[in-house]
Scaffold this motif. Structure first.
Motif, mmCIF file in Angstrom:
data_model
loop_
_atom_site.group_PDB
_atom_site.id
_atom_site.type_symbol
_atom_site.label_atom_id
_atom_site.label_comp_id
_atom_site.label_asym_id
_atom_site.label_seq_id
_atom_site.Cartn_x
_atom_site.Cartn_y
_atom_site.Cartn_z
ATOM 1 N N GLN A 145 0.854 -1.197 0.000
ATOM 2 C CA GLN A 145 0.000 0.000 0.000
ATOM 3 C C GLN A 145 0.886 1.242 0.000
ATOM 4 O OE1 GLN A 145 -2.345 0.028 3.649
ATOM 5 N NE2 GLN A 145 -0.553 -0.267 4.955
ATOM 6 N N SER A 146 0.446 2.272 -0.715
ATOM 7 C CA SER A 146 1.187 3.536 -0.696
ATOM 8 C C SER A 146 0.270 4.666 -1.154
ATOM 9 C CB SER A 146 2.448 3.431 -1.553
ATOM 10 O OG SER A 146 3.340 4.469 -1.220
ATOM 11 N N HIS A 147 0.879 5.823 -1.422
ATOM 12 C CA HIS A 147 0.123 7.000 -1.873
ATOM 13 C C HIS A 147 0.492 7.315 -3.317
ATOM 14 C CE1 HIS A 147 0.251 7.708 2.556
ATOM 15 N NE2 HIS A 147 -0.960 8.165 2.365
ATOM 16 N N LEU A 148 -0.472 7.849 -4.076
ATOM 17 C CA LEU A 148 -0.197 8.165 -5.486
ATOM 18 C C LEU A 148 -0.966 9.410 -5.935
ATOM 19 C CD1 LEU A 148 1.071 7.154 -8.215
ATOM 20 C CD2 LEU A 148 -1.057 5.921 -8.606
ATOM 21 N N LEU A 168 12.540 13.766 -8.442
ATOM 22 C CA LEU A 168 13.242 12.645 -7.797
ATOM 23 C C LEU A 168 13.427 11.458 -8.752
ATOM 24 C CD1 LEU A 168 11.357 12.703 -4.358
ATOM 25 C CD2 LEU A 168 13.781 13.217 -4.689
ATOM 26 N N CYS A 169 12.502 11.297 -9.679
ATOM 27 C CA CYS A 169 12.536 10.146 -10.602
ATOM 28 C C CYS A 169 12.444 10.656 -12.040
ATOM 29 C CB CYS A 169 11.386 9.187 -10.321
ATOM 30 S SG CYS A 169 11.345 8.544 -8.655
ATOM 31 N N PRO A 170 13.487 11.358 -12.530
ATOM 32 C CA PRO A 170 13.387 11.981 -13.851
ATOM 33 C C PRO A 170 13.217 10.969 -14.988
ATOM 34 C CG PRO A 170 15.625 12.157 -12.969
ATOM 35 C CD PRO A 170 14.772 11.603 -11.875
ATOM 36 N N GLU A 171 13.635 9.739 -14.771
ATOM 37 C CA GLU A 171 13.518 8.715 -15.833
ATOM 38 C C GLU A 171 12.095 8.203 -16.012
ATOM 39 O OE1 GLU A 171 17.118 7.279 -16.775
ATOM 40 O OE2 GLU A 171 17.026 9.382 -16.159
ATOM 41 N N SER A 172 11.273 8.381 -14.966
ATOM 42 C CA SER A 172 9.929 7.790 -15.004
ATOM 43 C C SER A 172 8.974 8.680 -15.778
ATOM 44 C CB SER A 172 9.395 7.597 -13.584
ATOM 45 O OG SER A 172 10.281 6.791 -12.860
ATOM 46 N N SER A 173 8.050 8.047 -16.515
ATOM 47 C CA SER A 173 7.130 8.840 -17.335
ATOM 48 C C SER A 173 5.965 9.392 -16.509
ATOM 49 C CB SER A 173 6.606 7.984 -18.491
ATOM 50 O OG SER A 173 6.133 6.758 -17.988
ATOM 51 N N CYS A 174 5.694 8.818 -15.362
ATOM 52 C CA CYS A 174 4.689 9.356 -14.445
ATOM 53 C C CYS A 174 4.944 8.752 -13.059
ATOM 54 C CB CYS A 174 3.266 9.048 -14.919
ATOM 55 S SG CYS A 174 2.912 7.281 -15.039
ATOM 56 N N TYR A 175 4.227 9.245 -12.075
ATOM 57 C CA TYR A 175 4.419 8.809 -10.679
ATOM 58 C C TYR A 175 4.206 7.283 -10.582
ATOM 59 C CZ TYR A 175 3.724 9.843 -5.561
ATOM 60 O OH TYR A 175 3.800 9.947 -4.195
ATOM 61 N N GLY A 176 3.123 6.801 -11.200
ATOM 62 C CA GLY A 176 2.839 5.363 -11.168
ATOM 63 C C GLY A 176 3.956 4.560 -11.813
ATOM 64 N N ASP A 177 4.522 5.108 -12.886
ATOM 65 C CA ASP A 177 5.617 4.421 -13.577
ATOM 66 C C ASP A 177 6.858 4.323 -12.682
ATOM 67 O OD1 ASP A 177 6.902 3.269 -15.939
ATOM 68 O OD2 ASP A 177 8.067 5.139 -15.972
ATOM 69 N N ALA A 178 7.023 5.306 -11.778
ATOM 70 C CA ALA A 178 8.150 5.239 -10.838
ATOM 71 C C ALA A 178 7.965 4.035 -9.908
ATOM 72 C CB ALA A 178 8.255 6.536 -10.038
ATOM 73 N N TYR A 179 6.766 3.859 -9.343
ATOM 74 C CA TYR A 179 6.505 2.659 -8.522
ATOM 75 C C TYR A 179 6.726 1.393 -9.352
ATOM 76 C CZ TYR A 179 4.235 5.235 -4.637
ATOM 77 O OH TYR A 179 3.968 6.042 -3.567
ATOM 78 N N GLU A 180 6.221 1.419 -10.580
ATOM 79 C CA GLU A 180 6.322 0.257 -11.481
ATOM 80 C C GLU A 180 7.792 -0.122 -11.706
ATOM 81 O OE1 GLU A 180 4.009 -1.660 -12.935
ATOM 82 O OE2 GLU A 180 4.721 -2.278 -14.911
ATOM 83 N N GLY A 181 8.620 0.914 -11.911
ATOM 84 C CA GLY A 181 10.052 0.675 -12.156
ATOM 85 C C GLY A 181 10.731 -0.038 -10.985
ATOM 86 N N PHE A 182 10.197 0.159 -9.766
ATOM 87 C CA PHE A 182 10.772 -0.501 -8.582
ATOM 88 C C PHE A 182 10.094 -1.842 -8.294
ATOM 89 C CE2 PHE A 182 11.244 4.145 -7.371
ATOM 90 C CZ PHE A 182 12.590 4.202 -7.697
ATOM 91 N N GLY A 183 9.135 -2.242 -9.141
ATOM 92 C CA GLY A 183 8.413 -3.504 -8.880
ATOM 93 C C GLY A 183 7.401 -3.356 -7.760
ATOM 94 N N CYS A 184 6.930 -2.124 -7.550
ATOM 95 C CA CYS A 184 6.010 -1.852 -6.429
ATOM 96 C C CYS A 184 4.663 -1.335 -6.926
ATOM 97 C CB CYS A 184 6.638 -0.837 -5.465
ATOM 98 S SG CYS A 184 8.066 -1.490 -4.589
ATOM 99 N N PHE A 185 4.194 -1.835 -8.059
ATOM 100 C CA PHE A 185 2.916 -1.315 -8.586
ATOM 101 C C PHE A 185 2.026 -2.463 -9.072
ATOM 102 C CE2 PHE A 185 0.533 1.892 -11.329
ATOM 103 C CZ PHE A 185 0.177 2.700 -10.271
ATOM 104 N N GLY A 186 2.130 -3.595 -8.377
ATOM 105 C CA GLY A 186 1.237 -4.717 -8.682
ATOM 106 C C GLY A 186 1.654 -5.564 -9.873
ATOM 107 N N SER A 187 2.853 -5.279 -10.431
ATOM 108 C CA SER A 187 3.215 -6.023 -11.646
ATOM 109 C C SER A 187 3.638 -7.462 -11.338
ATOM 110 C CB SER A 187 4.335 -5.305 -12.411
ATOM 111 O OG SER A 187 5.420 -5.089 -11.543
ATOM 112 N N HIS A 188 3.893 -7.773 -10.049
ATOM 113 C CA HIS A 188 4.206 -9.168 -9.697
ATOM 114 C C HIS A 188 2.936 -9.940 -9.341
ATOM 115 C CE1 HIS A 188 8.424 -8.342 -9.904
ATOM 116 N NE2 HIS A 188 8.376 -7.432 -8.957
#
Ligand code: GUN
Ligand code: FE
Length: 429
Positions: A224-227, A240-260
């Motif tokens: 659980q987190s905030h978005l 903080l995350c210039p490589e990410s295309s959006c806030y959700g994509d930043a979580y996704e890049g760390f494997g923390c957005f339900g992709s597992h």
């Protein structure tokens, strides 16, 4: 055990748009699971006729509700400090108060109050953030377990951009998380489960987020987190995350957005753009809509109709104590109110929520996070609450339908204590 029949005015969601109402009917619970509604006593199969009958005639029986996002160590300051936006509110008020939960006696007193009050609400299940403090988190898990309420509870991770008195090192944060998970396993809870809880991207380093993502890959733990709650927060995440295309994509890049494939809740999503929405849909992320909080700390109005139309996993949340009320019934009516403002002020193609839709979100919408929960239909876990509307006098008495009685109760008495509560077939009171 946990088998009985309730008599009363029974009402639950038939689907997202409609309610099913059964005046003066019988609801059977067998081994903690609903057997559904019988209109007459004579309809009940012979073998079950000897089950205990509890008579709630004249009272409303509805499914228990789910609160998918709240902060237990913020419960003490409900109703205070709603005169600033998120980042100031966190730094000036919230972090200093959360730091007190390092002291176990303080945490104990606060959490006893929290649980005592939660028992009186229509909520039977919740997902909660605690503070960074492992001992206090474990204490609250014990208290929740004893209460009979069911919950996912998370020790918060914070290892950057936080005051010294509420900041862990990366190693400490991860090690304490592992220790907390192992302590939790040893306690063999029946009602409480752990959920990983990085506070939000600004307060967690890339390294810590990657470690949590790795842990999810190994264990399948929920998160659980905030978005996308507040505009300044979103700008900060861009930096903080210039490589990410959006806030959700930043979580996704760390494997923390339900992709597992692990269950994931993101609170707020007030300002999510198309890409972020698409990613939430793809990964089955649950949005915890928190209208009271979004109003208090002036975050904005989430486009809830749009999320419904797109078929996202949608639930309601108090977000105490950004949000003021502990009542999901009150949150239902708040959600309807803000959806009317969104329609009038933001987008006239997005119709307001209806009462049955808000009721659906409060019951089945959030309940589905816990499994087959949020309905009184046959096959659902038996979470139910009994409401008494007899004191809400009106000369229209006798002319109101069950649905109208429920709607009226929710608007004018939604913060009153419920009369009785059942969780998974256990009568708590
Ligand atoms: N974002 C990060 N922490 C918090 C919090 O405690 N409350 C809310 N509403 N948003 C947050
Ligand atoms: Fe929150």
């Amino acid at each position: 055990m946990n088998s009985f029949i309730l008599k009363g005015d029974i009402i639950y969601s038939k689907n997202r748009e409609e309610l099913s109402a059964f005046p003066d009917s019988y609801l059977m619970c067998r081994d903690g699971i609903s057997e559904g509604v019988y209109k007459e006593l004579s309809d009940i199969p012979e073998t079950y006729k000897s089950l205990k009958l509890i008579d709630f005639s004249g009272k409303l029986i509805i499914p228990g509700m789910s609160d998918l996002h709240l902060h237990a160590p913020q419960y003490g300051f409900r109703g205070l400090w709603g005169d600033m936006e998120l980042l100031d509110w966190l730094n000036i008020h919230t972090f200093p108060e959360e730091a007190r939960y390092a002291e176990v006696p303080y945490a104990k007193r606060a959490y006893e109050i929290f649980i005592k009050d939660m028992l009186t609400t229509s909520t039977t299940r919740f997902c909660a953030f605690f503070s960074i403090h492992r001992e206090a988190t474990e204490l609250l898990m014990d208290l929740t377990e004893e209460s009979g309420l069911k919950a996912y509870i998370g020790k918060v991770n914070m290892d950057r951009n936080s005051p010294d008195y509420l900041c862990e090192t990366t190693e400490e944060s991860f090690e304490e998380t592992l220790r907390w998970l192992s302590d939790t396993r040893e306690r063999h809870y029946k009602n409480v489960l752990p959920i990983l809880t990085p506070r939000f991207i600004p307060s967690c380093t890339d390294e810590l987020m990657k470690k949590l993502g790795g842990l999810i890959e190994e264990t399948g733990l929920p998160l659980q987190s905030h978005l996308s709650e507040n505009k300044s927060e979103i700008d900060w995440v861009k930096e903080l995350c210039p490589e990410s295309s959006c806030y959700g994509d930043a979580y996704e890049g760390f494997g923390c957005f339900g992709s597992h494939g692990n269950k994931t809740i993101m609170a707020h999503c007030v300002w999510s753009g198309d890409e972020e929405i698409e990613l939430m849909k793809k990964n089955g992320v649950y949005i915890a809509h928190s209208p009271s909080s979004n109003t208090n700390i002036a975050s904005g109005i989430a486009p809830i109709r749009k999320y419904l139309e797109l078929g996202l996993n949608l639930s309601l949340a108090t977000d105490m104590s950004g949000g003021t009320t502990n009542s999901i019934i009150r949150i239902m009516t708040d959600a309807i109110s803000v959806s009317k403002l969104y329609w009038r002020l933001c987008d006239e193609s997005k119709k307001p929520l209806t009462f049955p839709e808000a009721f659906y979100l409060a019951t089945l919408g959030g309940g589905s996070f816990f499994g087959k929960v949020g309905s009184l239909e046959k096959g659902y876990e038996f979470d139910a609450v009994v409401l008494d509307d007899s004191e809400l006098e009106t000369p229209m008495e006798g002319r109101l339908s069950l649905t109208e009685r429920l709607e009226r109760y929710c608007y004018i008495a939604g913060e009153r204590p419920v009369e009785h509560k059942f969780v998974a077939g256990q009568m708590l009171f």
